[in-house]
Each structure stands twice: as structure tokens, then as C-alpha cells.
Design an enzyme around this catalytic site. Sequence first.
Site, PDB file in Angstrom:
ATOM      1  N   ASP A 186       0.876  -1.419  -0.009  1.00  0.00           N
ATOM      2  CA  ASP A 186      -0.157  -0.163  -0.054  1.00  0.00           C
ATOM      3  C   ASP A 186       0.791   1.216   0.075  1.00  0.00           C
ATOM      4  O   ASP A 186       1.902   1.158   0.378  1.00  0.00           O
ATOM      5  CB  ASP A 186      -0.938   0.094   1.405  1.00  0.00           C
ATOM      6  CG  ASP A 186      -2.022  -0.681   1.230  1.00  0.00           C
ATOM      7  OD1 ASP A 186      -2.249  -1.428   0.205  1.00  0.00           O
ATOM      8  OD2 ASP A 186      -2.881  -0.800   2.052  1.00  0.00           O
TER       9      ASP A 186
ATOM     10  N   MET B 251      -7.491   8.971  10.069  1.00  0.00           N
ATOM     11  CA  MET B 251      -8.254   9.541   9.157  1.00  0.00           C
ATOM     12  C   MET B 251      -9.198  10.834   9.320  1.00  0.00           C
ATOM     13  O   MET B 251     -10.262  11.040   8.831  1.00  0.00           O
ATOM     14  CB  MET B 251      -9.089   8.545   8.174  1.00  0.00           C
ATOM     15  CG  MET B 251      -8.330   7.433   7.716  1.00  0.00           C
ATOM     16  SD  MET B 251      -9.372   6.107   7.262  1.00  0.00           S
ATOM     17  CE  MET B 251      -9.651   5.033   8.750  1.00  0.00           C
TER      18      MET B 251
ATOM     19  N   LYS C  72      -3.850   3.322  -2.907  1.00  0.00           N
ATOM     20  CA  LYS C  72      -4.637   3.738  -1.774  1.00  0.00           C
ATOM     21  C   LYS C  72      -4.225   5.070  -1.065  1.00  0.00           C
ATOM     22  O   LYS C  72      -4.089   5.177   0.103  1.00  0.00           O
ATOM     23  CB  LYS C  72      -4.882   2.657  -0.739  1.00  0.00           C
ATOM     24  CG  LYS C  72      -5.912   1.879  -0.834  1.00  0.00           C
ATOM     25  CD  LYS C  72      -6.293   1.006   0.206  1.00  0.00           C
ATOM     26  CE  LYS C  72      -7.605   0.151  -0.043  1.00  0.00           C
ATOM     27  NZ  LYS C  72      -7.978  -0.566   1.066  1.00  0.00           N
TER      28      LYS C  72
END
Length: 548
Positions: free
Chosen positions: A67, A205, A89
Site C-alpha cells: 500500500d 483519517m 490507496k
Amino acid sequence: MEAENRENTREENSVTENPVDINSDKEGPAETKSGKIYLVGAGPGDPSLITLRGKAVLEKAEVVVYDYLANKKLLKHVPKDAEFIYAGKKGHVKHTHTQEEINQMLIDHALAGRTVVRLKGGDPFIFGRGGEEIEELVKADIPFEVVPGVTAATAAATYAGIPITHRKYTASVTFLTGHEDPDKPTSNVAWDKIATGAGTLVFYMGIKNLDHIVEKLIDNGRDPKTPVAVVRWASTPRQRTVVGPLEKISSYVKKARIKPPAIVLVGDVVRLRKKINWYENRSLFGKRILITRTRDQASELVAQLEELGADCREWATIAIKPPESWDELDRELKHLKQYKWVLFTSTNGVKFFFSRLFELGMDSRAFKTSRIGAVGTATADELIKFGIKADLLPKKFTGEALAKKLAAKGVKGDKILIPRAVAGGEALPETLSKAGAQVTIVPVYRNMRPKEGEKSLRMEFEKKNIDIVTFTSSSTVTNFLHMIGIEDPDELKKLLDGVTIASIGPITTKTAEQSGLKVHIQPKAHTIPALVESIEAYVIQEGSEAAE
Ligand code: SAH
């Protein structure tokens, strides 16, 4: 040791019990044994924070699917002939592969009998969709193992100097996602409960929705003065931390232009940062240091600088290859006698010239009647190795300086040979031609350009991405100048304006200064540890001057 041996035996046994034909084709026969999938946590950023198990698994991988958040430096543990697949991503829009594609890819490779590592940032089971990927594997009946990793929450807290729990401050910690759509009518986050019922809150996030998070917490009763820390790129030299009270943190973050990936830590433990901020307080933290790599020397230097928090950028020398054809040199070598001067502008020029000369059965006596000029002491030293002492070596290490010196002697009508790179500076041949010489350039080697898309070293300086350059030998200076590709001392000065130059000792310093570079740091003892100490002292001094 014993445990390790046992582990090895066990693995060997399992290989014999369960032979995997690595040559088997994807569409191979149905009886092919399925491979295994390892879902591995890469840790938060610092590549040394991966677990020993994670590293061991990477070392035997045949396929790695990684990733955006997994540090690419970890890929060095993977065998070179493995297949590397970037799953993307970054943020939430630009996925390179959809989750379904990733799941399918893992299954396909495992069914083809391969050992597959799915490498994910932090811990695979903490906001990493690891659970979803494993569920698919269970469905397809594929063997798997999950290796946990240091998650961003603990890394951000630790590396920002914040104990995530502390007996005096809080008895609980809650990990949350801040990625919920604020317009969604119902929320998966019980804001009324966590706002006051939980101690330390850690949002993953959370940057995009920070306004919303703050509003929800305050509306539900959290004290607006609660300290908050926002940590970006935790555990890496790019780490940045912004601290402020809950009611103001969003505007601070915007002002500091903090972008994802970042962790938002809310709670009284943030106050401890003042005392414990060990990582960002290291003397070279955030300093971007360029190291031009030659042989093994650089790794010791890099390790010691990184220990002090420096952001080291190692730059390998460009690849050097022989020219596509030797015809031109061979032709000139046949009548070398006609050349009054032969000029060498680099150590590589000397090396390649002589290797061809010897291949043709000739030796240094071929120069009996020619005189030799060199640019730079490193070039002159290389000539000595072949039994040649340069007749002309200008103080300044530039082609132009050599040309001027030679022109001053008078070169009208003289034949001059310059064996050098296919592409090279024009100052030397042009100045000599203008002075009436008959100049012949022969290519003796090629500088292979960096691959398409690779950033050029010069651009790094143009963008002011480098604070300090280190030189550990004269050849690192020459290599550096080669890579920068600027001969004109004034242009070089302009490009390196504001950059600190550290040299290991007087010989290296002399080479640098003769090429028009200003050296700021030179240790008394000419060793790597002394160089690192001097850099540290210089940076501390500079910092205290700036604070005055
Ligand atoms: N599985 C990962 C989390 C993936 S979700 C883990 O366990 O850490 C992605 C979020 O993790 C980012 O938006 C950010 O909030 C956080 N994150 C990951 N790496 C980070 C880092 N080095 N510094 C700060 N936050 C990070």
C-alpha cells in the site's frame, strides 16, 4: 537461538510436506497446491518498526502487494525476483486497484501456488480493511497468517512525546475513524458517549473532517480547552506535530497546512509532550542531508545522522558504461603521435581510455610525444596510477580553467585530443577551438541518465529540498558535480545558496573549493563520527543564533 532453530526445522518440514512448485503457471493443472497469504503490518512509517515475523515473511515472498502507507524501504527485504504490485490507496479517491480487485489478485496468486505477502501500513486489522481481505480468503479456502504491526495511533503518540495512557491523566484510550461522512443522518460513532465517557481519543483519517469532529465533541460536552495534538507522518523524518486546544485546533491545522496522513490525539495526556518530546527534539531532526554514495562508506554515515533525527537522502552515482562503439578512439589511437595535447577531464575518462589502450595491446608509452592536461587532482591521481604525470593541472577544477591556461600558452594549429563522456561540457573544446587549436573529442564512456520520471539532483536543489551536503572524499565531490552537471562556478554558487557543505578533511575540502564550492564544516579528526559531531555542533550553533 534454540527457538529459532526449531522454527527453521518446522518450516523446512512444512516445505517437504507441502511442496510448492514455484514454476507452476497461473493457469496450471488443478492439482497445484495453494500458496499461502501473509497479511503483514508494515508499521507506521519508520521501516525498522516492522516485527521480526513480518521481516521473515517478506524474505520468502514470491509476490508482494503493498500500500501507499507501507514504507517502500521495506521492499528491500523481498527477494529481487519476486513480483511487486502496488495496490495504491492514497487518500480515498485515487485507488490504483479497487478492494475487489485486490482481493481477487491475492486469491489468484495464492491459487497459483505462490507465497503472497499483503503488506499494509500500521496494523492490518486497525482501520486497514484487513478483516475484509481475510474473510475473502476464508471463503476461497486459502491458508493465511496475520502479522500485527505498530499502529499509527501508538506511533503518533510515542513519537510526539505523548504517553497514550497515564495513571494521572486517563484510564482509557479509544481508537476512532474520522472518515465518516458528516452528512450521514446516523453515525457509527456514539459521540454522546465518547465525548465525555472516554479518556484519550485517537482519530485515524480525521483531517478532512476535523471541523466536524471538534464540533461533535464540544456539542456533546468535551471541554473546549482539552489539549489536542495532530501528528503527520509519525515516526518518519517528515513528522510534523501541531498542538492546540480543541476549540482552536482546526484553524491551527489549516494554518500549518497539515494534510493526511495524520493522527488526531485528544486528551489531557497531550500536556506531557512538553516534558517528553524526545523524537522531534533530536539535534538534527528534520534536517535534509544529501549523501553522495560511494562504496560502503555512506551507510555508516547515514546510520549515525539518522540516529540524530536527520532526513538522509542517499544519491547513488549515475551508472557509467563504455561507449556504444570504440571506433572513434581506436582511429585516433593509431596516430596519437600527431596530438600535441591529450586532455582528461574526469577519472572515468582516464579509466576507460586506458582500459581500451591496453586491450589494443598498447601501453603508456603511446604518449611519448604528447603532453597531458587534467581537470582536477582526482583525475591527475588516476593518471599517476597508469604511470603518467599530468603536465598541466589548473588550480580551478573546471574545463574552462584548463582551456584558458592552455590557450595562454598558445595552441594555434595544435592538434588536441579530448577523451571524455559522450555528452560533456563545451567550454573546454570551444575555448581551445577559438584559440586556433584543432580539437578532436572522442567518447570513451557514457553517463547513463536517471530513468524517466526519476527526479534529478539539480531539481532537488532548485526546489530547496536539501539543507546540508556531505562529502567524505574527493571522489564524492567529483561525483556530486558530475550529477549536478554544472561547470560554471557562479551558476553553482547560485544553485547551492543557503546549503551547508560538510567535508571530512582538508583534501576533500580543497577539491570542493577548487570546484567553486564553499565548505562550512570540517572536523578536526577526519573520521565519520567526527564529521557527524561537527555537523551536529554546527546545526545547534546555527539554531541558537537564529533564536537570538
Ligand atoms: N492500518 C493503519 C491505519 C490505516 S488508515 C494503522 O494501523 O496505522 C489510514 C490512516 O492512518 C491515515 O489517514 C492516518 O490517520 C493514519 N496513519 C497511518 N500512518 C500514519 C503516520 N505515519 N502518521 C500519522 N498518521 C498515520
